[in-house]
Design a protein around this motif. Structure first.
Motif, PDB file in Angstrom:
ATOM      1  N   ALA A   1       0.871  -1.259  -0.029  1.00 43.99           N
ATOM      2  CA  ALA A   1      -0.039   0.025  -0.039  1.00 43.99           C
ATOM      3  C   ALA A   1       0.903   1.191  -0.043  1.00 43.99           C
ATOM      4  CB  ALA A   1      -1.149   0.039   1.076  1.00 43.99           C
ATOM      5  N   LEU A   2       1.858   1.426   0.712  1.00 44.71           N
ATOM      6  CA  LEU A   2       2.786   2.237   0.801  1.00 44.71           C
ATOM      7  C   LEU A   2       3.539   2.598  -0.602  1.00 44.71           C
ATOM      8  CD1 LEU A   2       4.363   2.080   4.535  1.00 44.71           C
ATOM      9  CD2 LEU A   2       3.234   3.871   3.563  1.00 44.71           C
ATOM     10  N   GLU A   3       4.117   1.622  -1.112  1.00 39.97           N
ATOM     11  CA  GLU A   3       4.756   1.655  -2.514  1.00 39.97           C
ATOM     12  C   GLU A   3       3.658   2.009  -3.540  1.00 39.97           C
ATOM     13  OE1 GLU A   3       7.973   0.255  -3.873  1.00 39.97           O
ATOM     14  OE2 GLU A   3       8.438   0.917  -1.763  1.00 39.97           O
ATOM     15  N   GLU A   4       2.420   1.701  -3.493  1.00 37.34           N
ATOM     16  CA  GLU A   4       1.247   2.153  -4.311  1.00 37.34           C
ATOM     17  C   GLU A   4       1.095   3.616  -4.051  1.00 37.34           C
ATOM     18  OE1 GLU A   4      -2.839   0.467  -4.924  1.00 37.34           O
ATOM     19  OE2 GLU A   4      -1.551  -1.575  -4.533  1.00 37.34           O
ATOM     20  N   ALA A   5       1.166   4.067  -2.763  1.00 35.09           N
ATOM     21  CA  ALA A   5       0.928   5.544  -2.470  1.00 35.09           C
ATOM     22  C   ALA A   5       2.147   6.198  -2.968  1.00 35.09           C
ATOM     23  CB  ALA A   5       0.537   5.641  -1.260  1.00 35.09           C
ATOM     24  N   GLY A   6       3.001   5.927  -3.411  1.00 36.54           N
ATOM     25  CA  GLY A   6       4.239   6.617  -3.925  1.00 36.54           C
ATOM     26  C   GLY A   6       5.408   6.982  -2.843  1.00 36.54           C
ATOM     27  N   ALA A   7       5.281   6.021  -1.718  1.00 34.77           N
ATOM     28  CA  ALA A   7       6.257   6.259  -0.877  1.00 34.77           C
ATOM     29  C   ALA A   7       7.507   5.227  -0.947  1.00 34.77           C
ATOM     30  CB  ALA A   7       5.708   6.014   0.741  1.00 34.77           C
ATOM     31  N   GLU A   8       8.435   5.506  -0.117  1.00 33.46           N
ATOM     32  CA  GLU A   8       9.845   4.423  -0.089  1.00 33.46           C
ATOM     33  C   GLU A   8       9.837   3.893   1.001  1.00 33.46           C
ATOM     34  OE1 GLU A   8      14.482   4.256  -1.270  1.00 33.46           O
ATOM     35  OE2 GLU A   8      13.435   5.822  -1.153  1.00 33.46           O
ATOM     36  N   VAL A   9       9.599   2.607   1.381  1.00 35.98           N
ATOM     37  CA  VAL A   9       9.616   1.837   2.619  1.00 35.98           C
ATOM     38  C   VAL A   9      11.176   1.539   2.839  1.00 35.98           C
ATOM     39  CG1 VAL A   9       9.016  -0.101   3.855  1.00 35.98           C
ATOM     40  CG2 VAL A   9       7.424   1.001   2.086  1.00 35.98           C
ATOM     41  N   LEU A  10      11.844   2.199   3.622  1.00 39.24           N
ATOM     42  CA  LEU A  10      13.286   2.177   3.766  1.00 39.24           C
ATOM     43  C   LEU A  10      13.510   0.631   4.549  1.00 39.24           C
ATOM     44  CD1 LEU A  10      14.717   5.561   4.665  1.00 39.24           C
ATOM     45  CD2 LEU A  10      14.354   4.623   2.339  1.00 39.24           C
ATOM     46  N   SER A  11      12.585   0.434   5.316  1.00 41.24           N
ATOM     47  CA  SER A  11      12.753  -0.802   6.380  1.00 41.24           C
ATOM     48  C   SER A  11      12.059  -1.776   5.807  1.00 41.24           C
ATOM     49  CB  SER A  11      12.377  -0.562   7.785  1.00 41.24           C
ATOM     50  OG  SER A  11      11.224  -0.169   7.833  1.00 41.24           O
ATOM     51  N   TRP A  12      12.266  -2.233   4.243  1.00 39.41           N
ATOM     52  CA  TRP A  12      11.441  -3.244   3.578  1.00 39.41           C
ATOM     53  C   TRP A  12      11.578  -4.713   4.319  1.00 39.41           C
ATOM     54  CZ3 TRP A  12      14.576  -6.967   1.410  1.00 39.41           C
ATOM     55  CH2 TRP A  12      15.800  -6.615   1.297  1.00 39.41           C
ATOM     56  N   HIS A  13      12.809  -4.852   4.975  1.00 41.43           N
ATOM     57  CA  HIS A  13      13.215  -5.999   5.347  1.00 41.43           C
ATOM     58  C   HIS A  13      12.093  -6.715   6.250  1.00 41.43           C
ATOM     59  CE1 HIS A  13      15.077  -3.145   8.165  1.00 41.43           C
ATOM     60  NE2 HIS A  13      14.850  -3.977   8.926  1.00 41.43           N
ATOM     61  N   VAL A  14      11.480  -5.613   7.122  1.00 46.31           N
ATOM     62  CA  VAL A  14      10.499  -5.798   7.997  1.00 46.31           C
ATOM     63  C   VAL A  14       9.123  -6.946   7.465  1.00 46.31           C
ATOM     64  CG1 VAL A  14       8.481  -5.015   9.481  1.00 46.31           C
ATOM     65  CG2 VAL A  14      10.770  -4.035   9.695  1.00 46.31           C
ATOM     66  N   ALA A  15       8.892  -6.628   6.180  1.00 44.67           N
ATOM     67  CA  ALA A  15       7.945  -7.284   5.503  1.00 44.67           C
ATOM     68  C   ALA A  15       8.295  -8.466   4.574  1.00 44.67           C
ATOM     69  CB  ALA A  15       7.140  -6.352   4.505  1.00 44.67           C
ATOM     70  N   ASP A  16       9.681  -8.669   4.839  1.00 42.90           N
ATOM     71  CA  ASP A  16      10.332  -9.785   3.994  1.00 42.90           C
ATOM     72  C   ASP A  16      10.068 -11.395   4.716  1.00 42.90           C
ATOM     73  OD1 ASP A  16      12.081 -11.345   2.450  1.00 42.90           O
ATOM     74  OD2 ASP A  16      13.878 -10.475   2.918  1.00 42.90           O
ATOM     75  N   PRO A  17       9.617 -12.196   4.036  1.00 43.79           N
ATOM     76  CA  PRO A  17       9.214 -13.438   4.683  1.00 43.79           C
ATOM     77  C   PRO A  17      10.690 -14.233   4.672  1.00 43.79           C
ATOM     78  CG  PRO A  17       8.223 -13.364   2.461  1.00 43.79           C
ATOM     79  CD  PRO A  17       8.939 -12.041   2.638  1.00 43.79           C
ATOM     80  N   GLU A  18      11.658 -13.798   3.893  1.00 47.17           N
ATOM     81  CA  GLU A  18      12.912 -14.504   4.146  1.00 47.17           C
ATOM     82  C   GLU A  18      13.945 -13.600   5.222  1.00 47.17           C
ATOM     83  OE1 GLU A  18      14.077 -17.200   1.872  1.00 47.17           O
ATOM     84  OE2 GLU A  18      11.921 -17.356   1.466  1.00 47.17           O
ATOM     85  N   LEU A  19      13.418 -12.948   5.745  1.00 43.14           N
ATOM     86  CA  LEU A  19      14.020 -11.978   6.786  1.00 43.14           C
ATOM     87  C   LEU A  19      14.981 -12.881   7.482  1.00 43.14           C
ATOM     88  CD1 LEU A  19      13.962  -9.005   8.797  1.00 43.14           C
ATOM     89  CD2 LEU A  19      13.160 -10.697  10.216  1.00 43.14           C
ATOM     90  N   GLU A  20      14.599 -13.755   8.184  1.00 37.94           N
ATOM     91  CA  GLU A  20      15.432 -14.569   9.116  1.00 37.94           C
ATOM     92  C   GLU A  20      16.976 -15.148   8.565  1.00 37.94           C
ATOM     93  OE1 GLU A  20      12.271 -14.877   9.210  1.00 37.94           O
ATOM     94  OE2 GLU A  20      11.824 -14.519  11.532  1.00 37.94           O
ATOM     95  N   LYS A  21      16.866 -15.340   7.266  1.00 43.30           N
ATOM     96  CA  LYS A  21      17.913 -15.766   6.614  1.00 43.30           C
ATOM     97  C   LYS A  21      19.089 -14.682   6.431  1.00 43.30           C
ATOM     98  CE  LYS A  21      16.055 -19.033   3.174  1.00 43.30           C
ATOM     99  NZ  LYS A  21      15.459 -19.144   1.872  1.00 43.30           N
TER     100      LYS A  21
END
Ligand SMILES: O=c1[nH]c(=O)n([C@H]2C[C@H](O)[C@@H](COP(=O)(O)O)O2)cc1CO
Length: 161
Positions: free
Chosen positions: A48-68
């Protein structure tokens, strides 16, 4: 993440927020060690944020592979990376349904930096008084009944920045 429907919505949003001009940098904060049960919601907020034209700096929080990736970093590296990203952010959006020490800490650091903070939570959950009772004028707390409402709240917040 990229569907025809989201592209149409993108075009709609570009009329409101011209791309490249005043693109806002957002720190997305969501539970990691507090529990990953709302990962799908964090991904929805990211989209939703990307769609709204914003840049998500902490994209890793939404990354399913984060633990790796995070498992290759030291605790100090994770802390320094996140605080560095927070320094560059124009605002912080925290999903606070799942209680998390890190999310609470990041909210506090964002308020100390005097940037706007939007806290989002599902209805009927026990959100901390440190969030619900916070009188800071930079802090907005919203409950969302469904994904549609969640998207609207996010878009309104980005437009008001
Ligand atoms: O591996 C990590 N990577 C990371 O970026 N964080 C940051 C971002 C999240 O918004 C927040 C989550 O904190 P916690 O892990 O206490 O739930 O802390 C936290 C951890 C683990 O604590």
């Amino acid at each position: 993440m990229y569907s025809k429907e989201s592209c149409e919505r993108c075009e709609e949003m570009e009329k409101i927020i011209p791309s490249g001009q005043g693109k806002k940098s957002i720190f997305l904060s969501g539970s990691i060690r507090g529990g990953r049960q709302l990962l799908e919601t964090y991904r929805f907020i990211y989209d939703a944020l990307e769609e709204a034209g914003a840049e998500v700096l902490s994209w890793h929080v939404a990354d399913p592979e984060l633990e790796k990736t995070e498992s290759k970093m030291t605790e100090q590296e994770i802390y320094a990376r996140d605080l560095g990203l927070l320094e560059k952010s124009d605002a912080l959006i925290a999903e606070v349904t799942v209680p998390s020490t890190g999310v609470g800490y990041e909210i506090c650091r964002a308020l100390v930096r005097k940037i706007p903070v939007l806290c989002l939570h599902m209805p009927d959950v026990a959100v901390s008084s440190m969030v619900l009772g916070n009188p800071d004028t930079l802090m907005e707390v919203r409950s969302y009944p469904d994904k549609e409402a969640l998207k609207e709240i996010i878009i309104d917040f980005i437009r008001a920045l």
